[in-house]
Scaffold this motif. Structure first.
Motif, mmCIF file in Angstrom:
data_model
loop_
_atom_site.group_PDB
_atom_site.id
_atom_site.type_symbol
_atom_site.label_atom_id
_atom_site.label_comp_id
_atom_site.label_asym_id
_atom_site.label_seq_id
_atom_site.Cartn_x
_atom_site.Cartn_y
_atom_site.Cartn_z
ATOM 1 N N LYS A 1 3.632 13.081 18.870
ATOM 2 C CA LYS A 1 2.649 12.688 17.855
ATOM 3 C C LYS A 1 3.217 12.826 16.441
ATOM 4 O O LYS A 1 2.598 12.390 15.490
ATOM 5 C CB LYS A 1 1.395 13.552 17.968
ATOM 6 C CG LYS A 1 0.634 13.341 19.251
ATOM 7 C CD LYS A 1 -0.548 14.282 19.313
ATOM 8 C CE LYS A 1 -1.241 14.205 20.649
ATOM 9 N NZ LYS A 1 -2.312 15.218 20.775
ATOM 10 N N ASP B 1 3.819 15.778 14.974
ATOM 11 C CA ASP B 1 3.318 17.014 14.374
ATOM 12 C C ASP B 1 4.315 18.141 14.648
ATOM 13 O O ASP B 1 4.164 18.921 15.584
ATOM 14 C CB ASP B 1 1.941 17.347 14.952
ATOM 15 C CG ASP B 1 1.312 18.569 14.306
ATOM 16 O OD1 ASP B 1 1.825 19.036 13.273
ATOM 17 O OD2 ASP B 1 0.299 19.056 14.853
ATOM 18 N N GLN C 1 4.352 16.892 23.903
ATOM 19 C CA GLN C 1 3.251 15.996 23.539
ATOM 20 C C GLN C 1 2.974 16.061 22.039
ATOM 21 O O GLN C 1 2.748 15.039 21.389
ATOM 22 C CB GLN C 1 1.985 16.357 24.312
ATOM 23 C CG GLN C 1 2.042 16.052 25.781
ATOM 24 C CD GLN C 1 0.839 16.608 26.524
ATOM 25 O OE1 GLN C 1 0.019 17.332 25.973
ATOM 26 N NE2 GLN C 1 0.750 16.284 27.811
ATOM 27 N N THR C 2 3.014 17.263 21.485
ATOM 28 C CA THR C 2 2.780 17.434 20.051
ATOM 29 C C THR C 2 3.915 16.819 19.240
ATOM 30 O O THR C 2 3.676 16.215 18.196
ATOM 31 C CB THR C 2 2.623 18.925 19.717
ATOM 32 O OG1 THR C 2 1.669 19.513 20.603
ATOM 33 C CG2 THR C 2 2.135 19.127 18.297
#
Length: 153
Positions: free
Chosen positions: A48, A50, A44-45
């Motif tokens: 994004k 990141d 999920q990170t």
């Protein structure tokens, strides 16, 4: 005068013998659900964009007490992060890590370089690039700590 090289010092103090099990540190167990939930959070990170945050999540609380198969699953997660970072951004990502996270990163780099997971699809060069940039930022301290630490990733 007796020759000191022939003295059996273990016979003098028989209770002072260490076994291989004595050298293994006590580590909390890690479950498969912990590893899979962390891998999901990392994905999920990464979605994004990141990369530093994803690497920080993966390097926090490594599964020292897990089985070899769980450690391999987590290694794959870390390698996925490392291969998704652009070459120009590696130094910035390494600088954003804490000192402990940098030490764990070096452990994973060594493990990846010696593993089929880290060598698959040309990832060996990427691991070497990460290693070079990491040691440029951190110096040789994490390497020495990797060699002396009994906890393995």
């Amino acid at each position: 005068m007796s020759d000191f090289r022939k003295i059996d010092v273990d016979a003098l103090i028989p209770d002072n013998i260490l076994t291989k099990e004595d050298l293994i540190p006590d580590l909390p167990p890690v479950s498969e659900q912990d590893i899979s939930s962390r891998a999901q959070l990392v994905r999920q990170t990464l979605q994004k964009g990141d990369f530093a945050g994803a690497l920080q999540v993966a390097l926090d609380n490594p599964p020292y007490g897990g089985t070899d198969s769980l450690k391999e699953v987590h290694l794959k997660t870390v390698v996925d992060i490392l291969t998704s970072v652009k070459s120009n951004d590696i130094t910035g990502v390494v600088q954003s890590l804490s000192a402990e996270q940098q030490n764990v990163l070096v452990k994973y780099l060594y493990k990846a370089m010696g593993s089929p997971i880290g060598q698959a699809h040309g990832n060996g060069g990427i691991m070497l690039s990460w290693f070079e940039r990491t040691t440029a930022v951190t110096g040789q301290g994490p390497i020495v700590r990797f060699l002396s630490d009994r906890r393995t990733v």
